[in-house]
Motif scaffolding. Structure first.
Motif, mmCIF file in Angstrom:
data_model
loop_
_atom_site.group_PDB
_atom_site.id
_atom_site.type_symbol
_atom_site.label_atom_id
_atom_site.label_comp_id
_atom_site.label_asym_id
_atom_site.label_seq_id
_atom_site.Cartn_x
_atom_site.Cartn_y
_atom_site.Cartn_z
ATOM 1 N N THR A 1 61.198 45.245 -18.576
ATOM 2 C CA THR A 1 61.457 43.836 -17.812
ATOM 3 C C THR A 1 62.395 44.131 -16.521
ATOM 4 O O THR A 1 63.159 43.247 -16.214
ATOM 5 C CB THR A 1 62.281 42.810 -18.700
ATOM 6 O OG1 THR A 1 63.375 43.218 -19.361
ATOM 7 C CG2 THR A 1 61.330 42.418 -19.947
ATOM 8 N N ASP B 1 64.639 40.288 -14.981
ATOM 9 C CA ASP B 1 63.712 39.426 -13.820
ATOM 10 C C ASP B 1 62.885 38.432 -14.820
ATOM 11 O O ASP B 1 62.421 37.376 -13.942
ATOM 12 C CB ASP B 1 62.829 40.712 -13.058
ATOM 13 C CG ASP B 1 63.647 41.324 -12.314
ATOM 14 O OD1 ASP B 1 64.783 41.214 -11.831
ATOM 15 O OD2 ASP B 1 63.043 42.398 -11.816
ATOM 16 N N ARG B 2 62.532 38.881 -15.766
ATOM 17 C CA ARG B 2 61.553 37.866 -16.654
ATOM 18 C C ARG B 2 62.270 36.613 -16.833
ATOM 19 O O ARG B 2 61.881 35.633 -16.707
ATOM 20 C CB ARG B 2 60.898 38.669 -17.963
ATOM 21 C CG ARG B 2 60.195 37.881 -18.544
ATOM 22 C CD ARG B 2 59.369 38.454 -19.612
ATOM 23 N NE ARG B 2 58.434 39.406 -19.243
ATOM 24 C CZ ARG B 2 57.758 40.543 -19.799
ATOM 25 N NH1 ARG B 2 57.784 40.459 -21.050
ATOM 26 N NH2 ARG B 2 57.084 41.565 -19.257
ATOM 27 N N ALA C 1 63.140 34.464 -13.785
ATOM 28 C CA ALA C 1 61.988 33.830 -13.438
ATOM 29 C C ALA C 1 61.495 32.564 -14.175
ATOM 30 O O ALA C 1 61.349 31.527 -13.928
ATOM 31 C CB ALA C 1 60.598 34.869 -13.426
ATOM 32 N N ARG D 1 54.279 36.220 -18.272
ATOM 33 C CA ARG D 1 55.076 37.052 -17.467
ATOM 34 C C ARG D 1 55.349 36.306 -16.318
ATOM 35 O O ARG D 1 54.920 36.234 -15.172
ATOM 36 C CB ARG D 1 53.898 38.023 -17.022
ATOM 37 C CG ARG D 1 53.678 38.940 -18.001
ATOM 38 C CD ARG D 1 54.421 39.946 -18.943
ATOM 39 N NE ARG D 1 54.066 40.880 -20.042
ATOM 40 C CZ ARG D 1 53.964 40.645 -20.913
ATOM 41 N NH1 ARG D 1 54.454 39.317 -21.438
ATOM 42 N NH2 ARG D 1 53.709 41.519 -21.849
ATOM 43 N N GLU E 1 57.567 36.467 -14.032
ATOM 44 C CA GLU E 1 58.129 37.303 -13.150
ATOM 45 C C GLU E 1 56.894 37.196 -12.269
ATOM 46 O O GLU E 1 57.243 37.584 -10.766
ATOM 47 C CB GLU E 1 58.898 38.520 -13.409
ATOM 48 C CG GLU E 1 58.024 39.476 -14.143
ATOM 49 C CD GLU E 1 57.618 39.284 -15.793
ATOM 50 O OE1 GLU E 1 57.195 40.516 -16.174
ATOM 51 O OE2 GLU E 1 57.752 38.239 -15.928
ATOM 52 N N GLN E 2 55.726 37.314 -12.484
ATOM 53 C CA GLN E 2 54.569 37.298 -11.716
ATOM 54 C C GLN E 2 54.150 36.134 -10.837
ATOM 55 O O GLN E 2 53.264 36.178 -10.178
ATOM 56 C CB GLN E 2 53.436 38.146 -12.572
ATOM 57 C CG GLN E 2 53.882 39.393 -13.088
ATOM 58 C CD GLN E 2 52.563 40.047 -13.983
ATOM 59 O OE1 GLN E 2 51.642 39.222 -14.151
ATOM 60 N NE2 GLN E 2 52.652 41.108 -14.638
ATOM 61 N N ARG F 1 57.632 30.530 -7.841
ATOM 62 C CA ARG F 1 59.306 30.851 -7.547
ATOM 63 C C ARG F 1 59.820 30.601 -6.163
ATOM 64 O O ARG F 1 60.693 30.054 -5.873
ATOM 65 C CB ARG F 1 59.450 32.082 -8.156
ATOM 66 C CG ARG F 1 59.203 32.123 -9.693
ATOM 67 C CD ARG F 1 59.403 33.555 -10.207
ATOM 68 N NE ARG F 1 60.813 34.069 -10.054
ATOM 69 C CZ ARG F 1 61.184 35.192 -10.131
ATOM 70 N NH1 ARG F 1 60.412 36.452 -9.952
ATOM 71 N NH2 ARG F 1 62.555 35.712 -9.924
#
Length: 290
Positions: free
Chosen positions: A129, A243-244, A247, A271, A273-274, A279
């Motif tokens: 992560t 980050d996950r 997000a 996921r 963050e993807q 975002r």
């Protein structure tokens, strides 16, 4: 004055064994799992040391109340114990209370303890992560028989049992029957951590009995409740964001903005963050005050 325990481990001793790190690596970030640790008897984690710490902490960094609560309780219905914080900790064996010391990493000694523990897990976390963000530590002190109601937390968390016993029952994250989407949106916009409890939920949880020297990894926002054993309990919670997790918070906050305006919301993936476009749009809207 801090009381130094003769059992305190050497400061350069590892806090997690190789087998504990392997178990953590196999579970992180999505599965709860039991671990072991080497912090029992640490000089910073005795009742006297913690009472001294608590008395020099700002009022905003401590929370305490009566401990014998139902699994589901509204925040405004949580009863006070009528004692000062120092009295609560020093007499916790008999006063039926629960207390948490928040952000103890702001104290240099406890900050060093947090950094040393997390350093042993940092490479494992980074592979899954990304960097450890917003590192924090919380200390829980509970009287015999106390209950921490059904709730969720926004951080990656490892709860280390230092003194006494307890059972933490952990539920699956991302189950919208346990945590409806609108509850997540409210939570990420400052709403309370407590969740609505239904007796039918209990079968979905996994109980983790904890004794001194044991720990449990709790995934981000995995609902849980805690039942204390027959003796005073001290637990150390070491947490971080990623980050996950950041997000996920942004995407739920974005959905809250959309819902408020009557617009369709979007799914938050496993996921998050993807999900860069959503975002980015959220950050622009927030910056513009839309």
């Amino acid at each position: 004055m801090t009381v130094h325990s003769p059992m305190a481990p050497a400061t350069d001793a590892p806090h997690f064994s190789d087998s504990a790190r392997a178990a953590f690596a196999a579970a992180y970030p999505d599965q709860p799992t039991k671990l072991t640790h080497q912090l029992v008897g640490h000089e910073l984690l005795t009742l006297d040391a913690l009472a001294t710490l608590a008395e020099r902490m700002p009022a905003s960094a401590v929370e305490y109340n009566l401990g014998k609560l139902p699994l589901g309780v509204r925040p405004e219905d949580t009863p006070s114990n009528g004692l000062s914080l120092g009295e609560t900790i020093r007499t916790i064996e008999s006063n039926g209370s629960w207390a948490v010391l928040k952000n103890v990493e702001r104290d240099p000694a406890y900050g060093a303890l947090l950094d040393a523990a997390l350093a042993e897990l940092e490479s494992i976390v980074a592979r899954s992560t990304g960097p450890m963000l917003h590192r924090e530590a919380f200390i829980f002190l509970t009287s015999p028989g106390s209950v921490t109601p059904f709730h969720m937390d926004p951080e990656h968390n490892i709860l280390l049992q230092i003194m006494g016993t307890k059972v933490m029952t952990v539920f699956p994250a991302r189950d919208e029957e346990l945590v409806p989407a609108q509850k997540s949106e409210e939570f990420h916009n400052g709403g309370h951590r407590n969740l609505i409890w239904q007796d039918g939920f209990k079968a979905r949880g996994t109980p983790f009995p904890l004794e001194p020297g044991e720990a449990v990894h709790v995934p981000v926002k995995a609902p849980h409740f805690v039942e204390n054993g027959p003796a005073v309990s001290i637990s150390l919670s070491i947490t971080w964001r990623s980050d996950r997790s950041v997000a996920e918070g942004e995407l739920h906050s974005f959905n809250a903005l959309l819902r408020k305006r009557g617009l369709p919301t979007g799914a938050v993936s496993e996921r998050p963050e993807q999900q860069g476009i959503r975002r980015f749009v959220y950050r622009v809207m927030r910056k513009l005050g839309v």
